[in-house]
Design a protein around this motif. Structure first.
Motif, PDB file in Angstrom:
ATOM      1  N   LYS A  80       0.813  -1.220   0.000  1.00 28.24           N
ATOM      2  CA  LYS A  80       0.000   0.000   0.000  1.00 28.24           C
ATOM      3  C   LYS A  80       0.844   1.267   0.000  1.00 28.24           C
ATOM      4  N   SER A  81       2.073   1.162   0.578  1.00 29.34           N
ATOM      5  CA  SER A  81       2.933   2.349   0.608  1.00 29.34           C
ATOM      6  C   SER A  81       3.843   2.441  -0.619  1.00 29.34           C
ATOM      7  N   GLY A  82       3.743   1.443  -1.491  1.00 28.67           N
ATOM      8  CA  GLY A  82       4.529   1.475  -2.726  1.00 28.67           C
ATOM      9  C   GLY A  82       5.976   1.060  -2.570  1.00 28.67           C
ATOM     10  N   ASP A  83       6.308   0.406  -1.464  1.00 27.48           N
ATOM     11  CA  ASP A  83       7.685  -0.054  -1.248  1.00 27.48           C
ATOM     12  C   ASP A  83       7.876  -1.420  -1.919  1.00 27.48           C
ATOM     13  N   VAL A  84       7.855  -1.404  -3.227  1.00 25.62           N
ATOM     14  CA  VAL A  84       7.878  -2.634  -4.015  1.00 25.62           C
ATOM     15  C   VAL A  84       9.178  -3.409  -3.827  1.00 25.62           C
ATOM     16  N   GLU A  85      10.301  -2.703  -3.756  1.00 18.29           N
ATOM     17  CA  GLU A  85      11.601  -3.367  -3.613  1.00 18.29           C
ATOM     18  C   GLU A  85      11.660  -4.170  -2.305  1.00 18.29           C
ATOM     19  N   MET A  86      11.173  -3.585  -1.225  1.00 16.78           N
ATOM     20  CA  MET A  86      11.172  -4.292   0.060  1.00 16.78           C
ATOM     21  C   MET A  86      10.136  -5.416   0.061  1.00 16.78           C
ATOM     22  N   LEU A  87       9.016  -5.200  -0.610  1.00 17.99           N
ATOM     23  CA  LEU A  87       7.997  -6.249  -0.736  1.00 17.99           C
ATOM     24  C   LEU A  87       8.555  -7.432  -1.513  1.00 17.99           C
ATOM     25  N   ARG A  88       9.293  -7.142  -2.587  1.00 17.86           N
ATOM     26  CA  ARG A  88       9.911  -8.194  -3.389  1.00 17.86           C
ATOM     27  C   ARG A  88      10.900  -8.995  -2.542  1.00 17.86           C
ATOM     28  N   TYR A  89      11.638  -8.281  -1.689  1.00 11.37           N
ATOM     29  CA  TYR A  89      12.592  -8.943  -0.798  1.00 11.37           C
ATOM     30  C   TYR A  89      11.852  -9.859   0.176  1.00 11.37           C
ATOM     31  N   LEU A  90      10.749  -9.366   0.739  1.00  8.63           N
ATOM     32  CA  LEU A  90       9.963 -10.155   1.699  1.00  8.63           C
ATOM     33  C   LEU A  90       9.449 -11.439   1.057  1.00  8.63           C
ATOM     34  N   CYS A  91       8.986 -11.340  -0.177  1.00  6.52           N
ATOM     35  CA  CYS A  91       8.375 -12.498  -0.843  1.00  6.52           C
ATOM     36  C   CYS A  91       9.398 -13.502  -1.375  1.00  6.52           C
ATOM     37  N   HIS A  92      10.654 -13.126  -1.366  1.00  4.66           N
ATOM     38  CA  HIS A  92      11.684 -13.996  -1.948  1.00  4.66           C
ATOM     39  C   HIS A  92      11.853 -15.301  -1.176  1.00  4.66           C
TER      40      HIS A  92
END
Length: 204
Positions: free
Chosen positions: A33-45
Motif C-alpha cells: 500500500k505504501s509502494g515499497d515494491v523493492e522491500m515487498l519483493r525482498y519479503l516475498c523472496h
C-alpha cells in the motif's frame, strides 16, 4: 486481495507467493500500500527474508518516515546488520538512511572485517595459551638452538605464540594446522636483521 493493496501488478513476484503474503502478512500489505515494491519483493523472496523484515520492522518504519527509498533491499538489510554488529543505533535516521548506501555499506563492511580479525586474533591467542604446555613438553630440549653465519640467523620457534605470529606475518598454516602439536616436526625461522626470510620445517 485488492482490499489488501493489490493494484493489478505482481512486480516480478510469483503471484501465488504475493497473494499469500498479502492475505496473511500485515507487513506485506503495508509495503504494498505504501509502494515499497523493492522491500515487498525482498519479503516475498523467501521465508527467511520475511523473518528478517519482521525482526527489523522498526528500523524499516523509521526509514520510511524519514523518506528513505529502498532501492536495494538486500544491500540495505546487510547494511543494517553490519550497523548492529558495530553497535550503532539501528533506529536512528542518521545511520539507517545513508545518502549513498553502497558507499556506507562498503565502509561498514571494512569495519566488520576489522572486528572479525580482532575477534579471531583474540581466539587464536587463547588457543596458543591452551597448547603451550604440551608444546613445551615436546620441544623444550631444542630451545636455544641458533645457527648464524654473520648475516642469516636460523632459530627454533620457542612458543606457540611465535608459531601464531610467524603464521600471521608469512600467511602460513603453521598455527591453524597445529604444527606446534606435531611430535616429529620442528619449525625454525631464518632471519636477516630480525626480518623473516624463510620458515623451515625439520622432520625429527
Amino acid at each position: 486481495i485488492k482490499r489488501n493493496g493489490f493494484d493489478g501488478h505482481t512486480y516480478d513476484i510469483n503471484p501465488l507467493t504475493l497473494f499469500k503474503e498479502l492475505l496473511t502478512n500485515p507487513k506485506a500489505e503495508t509495503l504494498m500500500k505504501s509502494g515499497d515494491v523493492e522491500m515487498l519483493r525482498y519479503l516475498c523472496h523467501s521465508p527467511f527474508n520475511a523473518d528478517e523484515i519482521d525482526f527489523y520492522w522498526k528500523s524499516i518504519k523509521v526509514a520510511k518516515r524519514a523518506g528513505f527509498e529502498f532501492e536495494d533491499a538486500q544491500m540495505w538489510m546487510d547494511y543494517i546488520k553490519m550497523l548492529e554488529r558495530c553497535g550503532k543505533d539501528i533506529q536512528s535516521p542518521k545511520y539507517i538512511c545513508p545518502a549513498n548506501l553502497k558507499e556506507e555499506h562498503d565502509r561498514y563492511m571494512r569495519k566488520v572485517h576489522i572486528l572479525e580479525d580482532k575477534k579471531k586474533r583474540a581466539e587464536d591467542i587463547h588457543k596458543a595459551q591452551e597448547r603451550e604446555a604440551s608444546f613445551k613438553e615436546q620441544k623444550e630440549k631444542f630451545f636455544g638452538i641458533r645457527i648464524n653465519d654473520g648475516e642469516i640467523e636460523v632459530k627454533v620457534l620457542e612458543s606457540v605464540e611465535e608459531y601464531r605470529q610467524v603464521a600471521e606475518s608469512q600467511h602460513l598454516c603453521l598455527f591453524s594446522a597445529a604444527y606446534d602439536q606435531r611430535e616429529n616436526s620442528l619449525i625454525l625461522s631464518a632471519r636477516i636483521d630480525g626480518r623473516i626470510i624463510e620458515t623451515i620445517e625439520v622432520d625429527l
